[in-house]
Design a protein around this motif. Structure first.
Motif, PDB file in Angstrom:
ATOM      1  N   MET A   1       0.838  -1.193   0.000  1.00 43.31           N
ATOM      2  CA  MET A   1       0.000   0.000   0.000  1.00 43.31           C
ATOM      3  C   MET A   1       0.874   1.245   0.000  1.00 43.31           C
ATOM      4  SD  MET A   1      -3.097  -0.971   2.642  1.00 43.31           S
ATOM      5  CE  MET A   1      -2.102  -1.995   3.713  1.00 43.31           C
ATOM      6  N   ASP A   5      -2.488   5.773  -0.855  1.00 42.05           N
ATOM      7  CA  ASP A   5      -3.607   4.859  -0.614  1.00 42.05           C
ATOM      8  C   ASP A   5      -3.972   4.828   0.869  1.00 42.05           C
ATOM      9  OD1 ASP A   5      -3.876   4.178  -3.263  1.00 42.05           O
ATOM     10  OD2 ASP A   5      -2.740   2.303  -3.097  1.00 42.05           O
ATOM     11  N   GLY A   9      -7.547   6.065   2.058  1.00 43.58           N
ATOM     12  CA  GLY A   9      -8.401   5.049   2.654  1.00 43.58           C
ATOM     13  C   GLY A   9      -8.817   5.397   4.064  1.00 43.58           C
ATOM     14  N   LEU A  61      -7.697  -0.089   0.491  1.00 48.36           N
ATOM     15  CA  LEU A  61      -6.695   0.958   0.330  1.00 48.36           C
ATOM     16  C   LEU A  61      -5.706   1.001   1.488  1.00 48.36           C
ATOM     17  CD1 LEU A  61      -8.947   3.896  -0.961  1.00 48.36           C
ATOM     18  CD2 LEU A  61      -7.221   2.643  -2.264  1.00 48.36           C
ATOM     19  N   SER A  62      -6.221   0.981   2.711  1.00 44.38           N
ATOM     20  CA  SER A  62      -5.366   1.246   3.870  1.00 44.38           C
ATOM     21  C   SER A  62      -5.378   0.145   4.916  1.00 44.38           C
ATOM     22  CB  SER A  62      -5.824   2.547   4.542  1.00 44.38           C
ATOM     23  OG  SER A  62      -7.129   2.394   5.097  1.00 44.38           O
TER      24      SER A  62
END
Length: 253
Positions: A1, A5, A9, A61-62
């Motif tokens: 990631m 991102d 996120g 994303l995170s």
């Protein structure tokens, strides 16, 4: 990631969490709301659904931490601290954004608070406050409740799964599988019902501090105090709880 991102996120996921959470508190609290006075159980489930929506959205994303206490617990467990400031910054930004969105949803109801005859203090919509103000007891409640949140979340990372919640550089995420996010949302409901009575269960420094800052800045008529004298408790308590959860997990597992 990537850093981008992670930031995006956590901002989006935390904003959704606070939108749902502050939204349900506004629904139950404010005059001229169809959900007014519907009670604590409704609030507990509203926050749980906020975790569900926010974490599922942010996970690809995170990893969907949405909580500095979770981020700190994961860092203690994994030894990976380099991304912690980024996570916490993004969570704070998202918390402020979510509180603003909840305010906009209930804008007409907040404006109706201008009627001094029926005006309500509004801080409880955004942030927590104790039923009995005792710093030691309030801290203890927040620490224990946060351990009750973070320790099970860390346990999910021991399961095989799709790696949702993965920390950069680690092989396993904080959630062993997508279904674990649903279980965490139910865990948050359970904490609210069982442990939320004394302090309102912040269990998340960003969840309390970000909306409290927003409350202080928003032009809400007759909004009342933002209670900065108490604000350190729902920040320090969950942070300590997250760190202790990481230490307990490392020692026991």
């Amino acid at each position: 990631m990537s850093n981008g991102d992670i930031f995006l996120g956590e901002v989006i996921g935390t904003a959704i969490l606070i939108l749902f959470g502050a939204g349900v508190c506004a629904a139950v609290t404010l005059h001229h709301s169809k959900a007014r006075a519907s009670g604590w159980v409704v609030i507990a489930f509203g926050w749980g659904f906020g975790v569900l929506a926010g974490a599922y959205t942010a996970a690809p994303l995170s990893g969907g931490h949405l909580n500095p206490a979770v981020t700190l617990g994961v860092a203690v467990d994994t030894g990976e601290w380099s991304k912690v400031p980024l996570y916490i910054l993004a969570q704070m930004v998202g918390a402020v954004l979510g509180a603003v969105l909840a305010y906009l949803v209930y804008f007409a109801q907040f404006q109706a608070n201008a009627d001094k005859k029926n005006a309500l203090p509004t801080l409880g919509i955004f942030s927590t406050g104790p039923e009995i103000r005792s710093p030691v007891a309030n801290m203890m409640t927040e620490i224990i409740a946060t351990i009750g949140l973070v320790l099970p979340i860390l346990a999910f990372g021991r399961n095989d799964g799709i790696g949702i919640g993965q920390i950069p550089g680690q092989n396993a995420g904080i959630y062993g599988s997508g279904i674990s996010i649903l279980l965490v949302s139910l865990l948050v409901v359970g904490i609210g019902l069982s442990l939320g009575g004394p302090t309102g269960y912040a269990i998340n420094p960003a969840r309390d501090l970000g909306p409290r800052i927003t409350h202080a800045l928003l032009p809400i008529p007759n909004k009342g105090t933002s209670d900065w004298g108490y604000a350190w408790v729902p920040v320090a308590g969950p942070a300590i709880g997250g760190l202790l959860a990481g230490l307990i997990f490392n020692a026991a597992f």
